[in-house]
Design a protein around this motif. Structure first.
Motif, PDB file in Angstrom:
ATOM      1  N   ASN A  71       0.835  -1.215   0.000  1.00 41.28           N
ATOM      2  CA  ASN A  71       0.000   0.000   0.000  1.00 41.28           C
ATOM      3  C   ASN A  71       0.862   1.254   0.000  1.00 41.28           C
ATOM      4  O   ASN A  71       0.586   2.210  -0.737  1.00 41.28           O
ATOM      5  N   TYR A  72       1.909   1.258   0.811  1.00 39.83           N
ATOM      6  CA  TYR A  72       2.842   2.393   0.867  1.00 39.83           C
ATOM      7  C   TYR A  72       3.487   2.623  -0.501  1.00 39.83           C
ATOM      8  O   TYR A  72       3.545   3.751  -0.991  1.00 39.83           O
ATOM      9  N   LEU A  73       3.929   1.559  -1.138  1.00 35.88           N
ATOM     10  CA  LEU A  73       4.580   1.684  -2.445  1.00 35.88           C
ATOM     11  C   LEU A  73       3.604   2.156  -3.517  1.00 35.88           C
ATOM     12  O   LEU A  73       3.976   2.953  -4.392  1.00 35.88           O
ATOM     13  N   GLU A  74       2.378   1.705  -3.475  1.00 32.79           N
ATOM     14  CA  GLU A  74       1.377   2.160  -4.444  1.00 32.79           C
ATOM     15  C   GLU A  74       1.099   3.652  -4.276  1.00 32.79           C
ATOM     16  O   GLU A  74       0.917   4.368  -5.258  1.00 32.79           O
ATOM     17  N   GLU A  75       1.080   4.128  -3.029  1.00 35.74           N
ATOM     18  CA  GLU A  75       0.914   5.564  -2.787  1.00 35.74           C
ATOM     19  C   GLU A  75       2.085   6.341  -3.374  1.00 35.74           C
ATOM     20  O   GLU A  75       1.903   7.395  -3.996  1.00 35.74           O
ATOM     21  N   LEU A  76       3.302   5.823  -3.160  1.00 33.74           N
ATOM     22  CA  LEU A  76       4.489   6.474  -3.726  1.00 33.74           C
ATOM     23  C   LEU A  76       4.409   6.497  -5.245  1.00 33.74           C
ATOM     24  O   LEU A  76       4.728   7.509  -5.879  1.00 33.74           O
ATOM     25  N   LYS A  77       3.978   5.388  -5.828  1.00 28.60           N
ATOM     26  CA  LYS A  77       3.879   5.298  -7.287  1.00 28.60           C
ATOM     27  C   LYS A  77       2.912   6.354  -7.827  1.00 28.60           C
ATOM     28  O   LYS A  77       3.217   7.028  -8.818  1.00 28.60           O
ATOM     29  N   VAL A  88       7.274   3.814 -14.194  1.00 33.90           N
ATOM     30  CA  VAL A  88       7.656   3.480 -12.821  1.00 33.90           C
ATOM     31  C   VAL A  88       7.023   2.161 -12.401  1.00 33.90           C
ATOM     32  O   VAL A  88       5.889   1.866 -12.775  1.00 33.90           O
ATOM     33  N   SER A  89       7.777   1.371 -11.649  1.00 36.83           N
ATOM     34  CA  SER A  89       7.280   0.108 -11.099  1.00 36.83           C
ATOM     35  C   SER A  89       7.639   0.040  -9.622  1.00 36.83           C
ATOM     36  O   SER A  89       8.646   0.598  -9.204  1.00 36.83           O
ATOM     37  N   VAL A  90       6.817  -0.659  -8.866  1.00 37.62           N
ATOM     38  CA  VAL A  90       7.114  -0.861  -7.444  1.00 37.62           C
ATOM     39  C   VAL A  90       7.330  -2.341  -7.184  1.00 37.62           C
ATOM     40  O   VAL A  90       6.725  -3.200  -7.850  1.00 37.62           O
ATOM     41  N   HIS A  91       8.203  -2.624  -6.221  1.00 39.71           N
ATOM     42  CA  HIS A  91       8.583  -4.005  -5.935  1.00 39.71           C
ATOM     43  C   HIS A  91       8.748  -4.209  -4.435  1.00 39.71           C
ATOM     44  O   HIS A  91       9.269  -3.333  -3.748  1.00 39.71           O
TER      45      HIS A  91
END
Length: 148
Positions: A71-77, A88-91
């Motif tokens: 969830n944190y990474l999706e917000e950053l994305k 951009v991709s999150v992992h």
């Protein structure tokens, strides 16, 4: 000769320092028209119990942590996209942050630059754990930028 970067990695851990590094990485990625990978590494040692050193057997704590990180990474994305960096991709990875950031992830994703903060640890943690940033700057096969 100007250096052209195609795949930029920025590891984040929720700290202000890491998010400042993300700002720098966004600007570099935009200038280079590069792909930006945002990575969080979950170290399973943080879930160990005092006696046996075993990870929570039912996995609820690990699963909840994984969900929180996603969830944190999706917000950053979403924020990165709003700032004009669309590629951009999150992992999320499990393992040792040192080796995942310095070797494993860059090898898997052809990273040619890592942008990270000087450290996310306080002085005591740095002595006990060792700074991930120090390790990455010594071991990574690609360029490493320390953003302040």
């Amino acid at each position: 000769m100007e250096q052209q970067y195609k795949n930029i990695l920025v590891p984040v851990d929720g700290s202000e320092i890491a998010e400042k590094a993300l700002e720098t990485a966004i600007e570099i990625a935009k200038r280079n028209e590069a792909h930006l990978d945002i990575l969080n590494v979950i170290e399973l040692k943080q879930f160990s119990v005092s006696y046996a050193g075993m990870v929570d057997t039912n996995g609820d704590v690990v699963y909840q942590t994984f969900e929180d990180v996603e969830n944190y990474l999706e917000e950053l994305k979403e924020e990165v996209i709003k700032r004009g960096q669309r590629d951009v991709s999150v992992h999320v990875r499990f393992g040792s942050p040192r080796t995942v950031i310095a070797q494993e992830f860059p090898n898997d994703h052809h990273t040619d630059m890592i942008v990270m903060g000087p450290t996310g640890l306080n002085p005591v943690e740095r002595v006990l754990v060792g700074a991930v940033t120090d390790y990455v700057t010594r071991v990574a096969a690609c360029d490493v930028m320390i953003a302040r």
